[in-house]
Design a protein around this motif. Structure first.
Motif, PDB file in Angstrom:
ATOM      1  N   HIS A 150       0.853  -1.185   0.000  1.00  0.00           N
ATOM      2  CA  HIS A 150       0.000   0.000   0.000  1.00  0.00           C
ATOM      3  C   HIS A 150       0.888   1.234   0.000  1.00  0.00           C
ATOM      4  N   HIS A 151       0.284   2.401  -0.088  1.00  0.00           N
ATOM      5  CA  HIS A 151       1.055   3.624   0.105  1.00  0.00           C
ATOM      6  C   HIS A 151       1.033   3.980   1.586  1.00  0.00           C
ATOM      7  N   ILE A 152       2.097   4.607   2.079  1.00  0.00           N
ATOM      8  CA  ILE A 152       2.242   4.866   3.512  1.00  0.00           C
ATOM      9  C   ILE A 152       2.815   6.266   3.730  1.00  0.00           C
ATOM     10  N   ASN A 153       2.843   6.675   4.971  1.00  0.00           N
ATOM     11  CA  ASN A 153       3.587   7.856   5.383  1.00  0.00           C
ATOM     12  C   ASN A 153       5.028   7.412   5.625  1.00  0.00           C
ATOM     13  N   LYS A 154       5.910   7.725   4.709  1.00  0.00           N
ATOM     14  CA  LYS A 154       7.278   7.223   4.785  1.00  0.00           C
ATOM     15  C   LYS A 154       8.077   7.826   5.931  1.00  0.00           C
ATOM     16  N   SER A 155       7.571   8.884   6.536  1.00  0.00           N
ATOM     17  CA  SER A 155       8.286   9.488   7.663  1.00  0.00           C
ATOM     18  C   SER A 155       7.907   8.850   8.997  1.00  0.00           C
ATOM     19  N   ASP A 156       6.975   7.901   8.987  1.00  0.00           N
ATOM     20  CA  ASP A 156       6.546   7.243  10.224  1.00  0.00           C
ATOM     21  C   ASP A 156       7.676   6.332  10.727  1.00  0.00           C
ATOM     22  N   PRO A 157       8.257   6.620  11.894  1.00  0.00           N
ATOM     23  CA  PRO A 157       9.397   5.825  12.368  1.00  0.00           C
ATOM     24  C   PRO A 157       9.033   4.404  12.758  1.00  0.00           C
ATOM     25  N   ARG A 158       7.750   4.099  12.855  1.00  0.00           N
ATOM     26  CA  ARG A 158       7.340   2.732  13.215  1.00  0.00           C
ATOM     27  C   ARG A 158       7.451   1.773  12.046  1.00  0.00           C
ATOM     28  N   LEU A 159       7.642   2.301  10.824  1.00  0.00           N
ATOM     29  CA  LEU A 159       7.576   1.481   9.623  1.00  0.00           C
ATOM     30  C   LEU A 159       8.920   1.361   8.928  1.00  0.00           C
ATOM     31  N   GLU A 160       9.106   0.216   8.289  1.00  0.00           N
ATOM     32  CA  GLU A 160      10.160   0.079   7.284  1.00  0.00           C
ATOM     33  C   GLU A 160       9.472  -0.354   5.997  1.00  0.00           C
ATOM     34  N   PHE A 161      10.078  -0.022   4.856  1.00  0.00           N
ATOM     35  CA  PHE A 161       9.375  -0.258   3.602  1.00  0.00           C
ATOM     36  C   PHE A 161      10.345  -0.533   2.474  1.00  0.00           C
ATOM     37  N   VAL A 162       9.801  -1.155   1.428  1.00  0.00           N
ATOM     38  CA  VAL A 162      10.516  -1.389   0.172  1.00  0.00           C
ATOM     39  C   VAL A 162       9.702  -0.734  -0.930  1.00  0.00           C
ATOM     40  N   ASP A 163      10.287   0.198  -1.658  1.00  0.00           N
ATOM     41  CA  ASP A 163       9.584   0.850  -2.759  1.00  0.00           C
ATOM     42  C   ASP A 163       9.277  -0.155  -3.861  1.00  0.00           C
ATOM     43  N   LEU A 164       8.049  -0.113  -4.386  1.00  0.00           N
ATOM     44  CA  LEU A 164       7.649  -1.025  -5.460  1.00  0.00           C
ATOM     45  C   LEU A 164       7.342  -0.274  -6.757  1.00  0.00           C
TER      46      LEU A 164
END
Length: 303
Positions: A150-164
């Motif tokens: 999904h799309h997320i708030n990338k500045s949220d420190p609780r999350l890690e992500f991989v761009d797709l």
């Protein structure tokens, strides 16, 4: 001097400073207020330091307390990481993983990716959900999903992500849907009398969100993008659609983009995301690494 200090005492001290009072700290820790007060008083006695100034209306840190608090925060963060690591070691192979696919995620590519991975993990089941708007975030933060697309708030420190993939969202109508000529200067006021088709937010506990909605306009809600596309094709409404879903319709002229000065559309960066503040088992970590390796194959398929 530090002998006998407990993790609980440090947690109580940190919570009092963070929450601003003994009562608020007790509520945060689900403890009785006298127990929290006693724990911190015992901590001060063992350290032979006064950490908190209790003379005012609100409890404040002493000079020694400020210095000790900074080290306490770092110590508790490390303790949590150690606990998470121990939890990961104790997990073993997960029997299932819970994955949520969001409404803007390219479905064939995402399912192909998941199939490629789970074909190699026959002992782990896939519990799959499809959610819209705020639904994926809610599932993740309420510990009902191990991973979301999904799309997320990338500045949220609780999350890690991989761009797709970056998904372009385009406002579209069917031919002859509008009673006036399409132009780049069309206004929201002109569109207010036309039914706007929107996706229903599947979040259950948070306030529903909406995007691109014209205030005061008539609207119909649908559960997914496929239904929304069909309604727009049938001339039953207009709305914003992911370009990858309607590219063929735009080329064929069965849908017309109305992007302009007031209807700019938008872009959403779809990612794979998970909590970085919770432990993950070995299969979840392998899936995470697999997704990171496959990103180069994912994006071109929908560009």
């Amino acid at each position: 001097m530090f002998e006998g200090v407990t993790l609980h005492q440090l947690q109580c001290f940190e919570a009092i400073v963070r929450e601003g009072s003994f009562q608020a700290a007790a509520e945060k820790l689900s403890r009785a207020q006298p127990s929290v007060s006693s724990s911190v008083k015992n901590l001060e006695n063992q350290l032979q330091l006064t950490l908190l100034d209790r003379s005012g209306y609100r409890v404040t840190l002493t000079e020694a307390g400020r210095s000790f608090y900074q080290r306490t925060r770092l110590f508790l963060q490390e303790a949590k990481r150690l606990g998470d690591h121990a939890a990961q070691l104790a997990m073993g192979e997960e029997s299932e993983l819970r994955v949520v696919i969001g409404d803007l995620c390219p479905l064939p590519e995402t399912l192909r990716l998941l199939r490629s991975f789970f074909d190699r993990c026959p002992g782990t089941g896939l519990h799959l959900h499809f959610e819209a708007i705020s639904g994926p975030w809610e599932r993740l933060f309420e510990d009902e999903a191990d991973l979301i697309f999904h799309h997320i708030n990338k500045s949220d420190p609780r999350l890690e992500f991989v761009d797709l993939v970056a998904v372009e969202v385009v406002p579209v109508v069917a031919p002859n849907f509008l009673a006036f000529p399409i132009s780049k200067l069309m206004t929201p006021e002109q569109m207010r009398d036309y039914v706007q088709c929107v996706i229903r937010d599947t979040a259950r506990h948070s306030k529903p969100a909406d995007y691109f909605l014209i205030e005061g306009a008539r609207s119909w809600t649908v559960s997914d993008q496929l239904m929304k596309r069909e309604l727009i094709l049938q001339g039953m409404g207009w709305g914003h659609m992911p370009r990858f879903m309607i590219e063929a319709d735009l080329r064929a002229g069965s849908l017309i983009a109305i992007t302009g000065h007031y209807f700019k559309g938008g872009r959403r960066e779809v990612v794979a995301a998970r909590r970085r503040d919770t432990p993950h088992g070995p299969v979840a970590n392998r899936l995470w690494e697999f997704i990171a390796e496959q990103t180069a194959k994912f994006a071109p398929a929908v560009s």
